[in-house]
Design an enzyme around this catalytic site. Structure first.
Site, short mmCIF file in Angstrom:
data_model
loop_
_atom_site.label_atom_id
_atom_site.label_comp_id
_atom_site.label_asym_id
_atom_site.label_seq_id
_atom_site.Cartn_x
_atom_site.Cartn_y
_atom_site.Cartn_z
N GLN A 159 32.21 -9.51 15.67
CA GLN A 159 31.77 -10.26 14.49
C GLN A 159 30.90 -9.36 13.61
O GLN A 159 30.92 -9.45 12.38
CB GLN A 159 30.97 -11.50 14.92
CG GLN A 159 30.66 -12.42 13.75
CD GLN A 159 30.06 -13.73 14.22
OE1 GLN A 159 28.85 -13.83 14.36
NE2 GLN A 159 30.90 -14.72 14.44
N ARG A 203 -2.63 9.71 7.21
CA ARG A 203 -1.79 8.54 6.90
C ARG A 203 -0.32 8.85 7.16
O ARG A 203 0.42 8.02 7.68
CB ARG A 203 -2.01 8.11 5.45
CG ARG A 203 -1.18 6.89 5.04
CD ARG A 203 -1.41 6.53 3.58
NE ARG A 203 -2.78 6.12 3.34
CZ ARG A 203 -3.25 5.80 2.12
NH1 ARG A 203 -2.46 5.87 1.07
NH2 ARG A 203 -4.50 5.42 1.98
N ARG A 221 0.79 -1.23 0.00
CA ARG A 221 0.00 0.00 0.00
C ARG A 221 0.83 1.29 0.00
O ARG A 221 0.37 2.29 -0.56
CB ARG A 221 -0.92 0.04 1.24
CG ARG A 221 -1.97 -1.03 1.27
CD ARG A 221 -2.82 -0.93 2.53
NE ARG A 221 -3.68 0.24 2.54
CZ ARG A 221 -4.90 0.27 2.02
NH1 ARG A 221 -5.40 -0.80 1.42
NH2 ARG A 221 -5.63 1.38 2.08
N TYR A 222 1.98 1.29 0.59
CA TYR A 222 2.59 2.57 0.92
C TYR A 222 3.93 2.88 0.26
O TYR A 222 4.11 3.96 -0.30
CB TYR A 222 2.74 2.69 2.45
CG TYR A 222 1.45 2.53 3.20
CD1 TYR A 222 0.31 3.21 2.80
CD2 TYR A 222 1.35 1.69 4.31
CE1 TYR A 222 -0.89 3.07 3.48
CE2 TYR A 222 0.15 1.55 5.00
CZ TYR A 222 -0.96 2.24 4.59
OH TYR A 222 -2.15 2.09 5.26
N ARG A 230 29.53 -10.61 19.84
CA ARG A 230 28.24 -10.64 19.15
C ARG A 230 27.38 -11.76 19.72
O ARG A 230 27.86 -12.76 20.20
CB ARG A 230 28.46 -10.78 17.68
CG ARG A 230 27.85 -11.61 16.60
CD ARG A 230 26.70 -12.47 16.60
NE ARG A 230 25.57 -11.83 15.95
CZ ARG A 230 25.30 -11.92 14.65
NH1 ARG A 230 26.06 -12.63 13.86
NH2 ARG A 230 24.25 -11.34 14.16
N HIS A 254 -0.39 27.93 21.59
CA HIS A 254 -1.30 27.14 22.43
C HIS A 254 -2.60 26.80 21.68
O HIS A 254 -3.62 26.51 22.29
CB HIS A 254 -1.64 27.87 23.74
CG HIS A 254 -0.46 28.49 24.41
ND1 HIS A 254 0.38 27.78 25.23
CD2 HIS A 254 0.03 29.76 24.36
CE1 HIS A 254 1.35 28.58 25.65
NE2 HIS A 254 1.16 29.78 25.14
N SER A 303 -16.05 9.44 3.47
CA SER A 303 -16.65 8.57 4.48
C SER A 303 -17.67 7.66 3.80
O SER A 303 -18.40 8.09 2.91
CB SER A 303 -17.35 9.41 5.57
OG SER A 303 -18.16 8.60 6.39
N SER A 327 30.01 -15.08 8.21
CA SER A 327 28.71 -14.74 7.62
C SER A 327 28.45 -13.25 7.59
O SER A 327 27.86 -12.71 6.66
CB SER A 327 27.59 -15.44 8.40
OG SER A 327 27.68 -16.83 8.28
N ARG A 346 20.06 -25.14 8.00
CA ARG A 346 19.63 -24.19 9.02
C ARG A 346 20.58 -23.01 9.12
O ARG A 346 20.86 -22.49 10.20
CB ARG A 346 19.51 -24.87 10.39
CG ARG A 346 18.51 -26.00 10.45
CD ARG A 346 17.11 -25.52 10.18
NE ARG A 346 16.14 -26.62 10.22
CZ ARG A 346 14.86 -26.52 9.89
NH1 ARG A 346 14.39 -25.34 9.51
NH2 ARG A 346 14.06 -27.56 9.94
#
Length: 498
Positions: free
Chosen positions: A246, A308, A15-16, A334, A162, A294, A115, A88
């Site tokens: 690391q 938004r 959407r954005y 790390r 204010h 609306s 890594s 993994r």
């Protein structure tokens, strides 16, 4: 089988945010960057004369480099996923996936690296590119808002302190307040972009021990390797981190997210002001011909863009706390509990900031045609509100004139205070108008020595101080340099996805 429409879709993507920012933080871009980092490391090691075990022949051949270079973009995500399910480990999975298509260079990929050589350096590359995009978009917002400011530099409007009516300003002068915040944000984003260093080739705990072993104890070559890889990846100006564990210091993430948060603060402030002005019907955001305010109240014209923008800005402002917690809880060299959360808050901070700027640019960009005209200033409404409160505004000039004529400032202030509050009470009770204030003050002895009619009869333009001049000076001193610096990217527009 699960379809894409059956699972959660991050609104920042759907959407954005812009397609450009979304693709930058997508998997293909990340893994292609990893391969470029592996190539840069292998090239640098070869150029520095890394030798094979016999101590004579090159450890890395040109044929291997060419093979690696020919497979920078052919990422098989499904094959990598199979490897990761077994291993993994995401980095090892992609090393194996690369080896599947480039078997001749398997033994030179990731040589001496950990890594974080690819994960951290890739993040730094993507963050720098993202900062560059945000700077360009922000410059366009500043340029368009500056045009708005100049257009309305002479238009008197009520100032507010204010959120109560205060001395007059101009519509354009108020816009410079929004502009200056954005100018400060641009400076900070540029600073973070230009000073962002590269992690480089530091090894498993940042000691470069693996590279020192590869180069047979040659410290100068290890130091040169660090700099050469950074140069190959475009970081020759900013250089490399002087020390790392690391990972590079996660404090860098907090500093960058703090800068993005600063921009979010400015956008939220601007959006809030626009929403308040929309309530007063003085300034409206763009509203398209078929736009619905609306589902129930057909007459509504809600400031949905500003709302938004404020909402996404609020999301950004919540992210630095997570980054700060990550910095605080990294153990020694790390710990891996930074990984999962960084996969969320680093990309999403940039995606959300990109979305905020797209909304900002859509809000302020002037377009041709009856629809989508940018910010719309409702001059009759503004003038009506100015007329209603102008008697109060005049009192400050009356006070100064009376003091110059010899009256006691505090005594004059008390006279104005009593009469103004009395008139306000009558107006609120529906029994009078603000014009009664000047009538009451004119009868007071404190104002007998001045030309009351000449001061009270001035047009609103005479009560805005140096607002028009301040606009011109601000644009010349602070906006024109930005326009020159970003001349090649100004003039862009941003359409909202929804």
């Amino acid at each position: 089988m699960t379809q894409p429409t059956d699972v959660y879709d991050n609104p920042l993507i759907g959407r954005y945010a812009s397609t450009e920012m979304a693709e930058r933080w997508g998997p293909l871009r990340k893994f292609r960057t990893w391969r470029r980092l592996w190539l840069a490391l292998a090239e640098a090691e070869a150029e520095l004369g890394l030798l094979a075990d016999d101590g004579k022949s090159p450890r890395i051949t040109q044929a291997q480099l060419q093979e690696l270079a020919s497979h920078l973009d052919d990422i098989d995500l499904k094959r990598a996923a199979v490897h990761e399910k077994r291993l993994r480990h995401d980095v090892m999975a992609h090393i194996h996936a690369l080896g599947d298509v480039a078997p001749g260079c398997k033994e030179i990929v990731h040589l001496g690296a950990t890594s974080c050589y690819v994960t951290d350096n890739a993040d730094l590359i993507l963050m720098r590119e993202s900062l560059n995009q945000l700077c360009a978009t922000l410059a366009s917002v500043i340029d368009a808002l500056a045009t708005f400011s100049k257009t309305w530099k002479d238009e008197p409007t009520l100032g507010f302190t204010h959120f109560q009516p205060a001395q007059l300003t101009t519509v354009g002068k108020r816009a410079t307040l929004w502009l200056f915040d954005f100018v400060l944000d641009l400076k900070e984003l540029e600073r973070r972009r230009d000073k962002l260093p590269f992690r480089g080739a530091k090894g498993t705990t940042g000691t470069q021990a693996s590279f020192l072993a590869l180069f047979r104890g040659d410290h100068e070559k290890v130091k040169a390797l660090d700099q050469l890889v950074a140069k190959k990846m475009g970081f020759e100006n900013a250089g490399v981190f002087p020390v790392t564990g690391q990972t590079y210091s996660r404090k860098i993430d907090t500093q960058i997210l703090d800068a993005l948060n600063g921009l979010a603060q400015s956008a939220h402030k601007w959006g809030t002001d626009l929403r308040l002005l929309a309530h007063r019907q003085e300034v409206d955001e763009p509203f398209e011909a078929e736009q619905i305010g609306s589902s129930a109240m057909a007459y509504k014209r809600n400031p949905m863009r500003a709302e938004r923008m404020c909402s996404l800005a609020r999301f950004i402002s919540g992210l630095p706390a997570m980054a700060a917690n990550t910095v605080s809880t990294q153990w020694f060299e790390r710990t891996l509990d930074d990984s999962a959360c960084r996969r969320l808050y680093v990309p999403q901070a940039f995606l959300a900031t990109d979305a905020v700027l797209r909304i900002a640019l859509n809000l302020v960009t002037q377009r041709t045609g009856p629809d989508n005209r940018g910010l719309m200033v409702n001059r009759p409404v503004i003038a009506k509100n100015v007329r209603e409160y102008l008697p109060y505004m005049v009192t400050e000039n009356l006070m100064m004139a009376a003091v110059q004529a010899g009256e006691d400032r505090q005594e004059v202030h008390e006279v104005v205070r009593q009469h103004s509050h009395a008139v306000t009470a009558r107006v609120k009770a529906g029994e009078g108008t603000t014009a009664e204030l000047l009538e009451a003050l004119q009868r007071e002895s404190a104002f007998k020595k001045i030309d009351f009619a000449a001061i009270a009869g001035q047009a609103p333009r005479e009560f805005v101080g140096r607002s028009p001049e301040q606009v011109e000076e601000f644009l010349a001193d602070h906006i024109e340099p930005i326009r020159k610096r970003y001349a090649s990217v100004l003039g862009k527009t941003a359409e909202l996805h929804v």
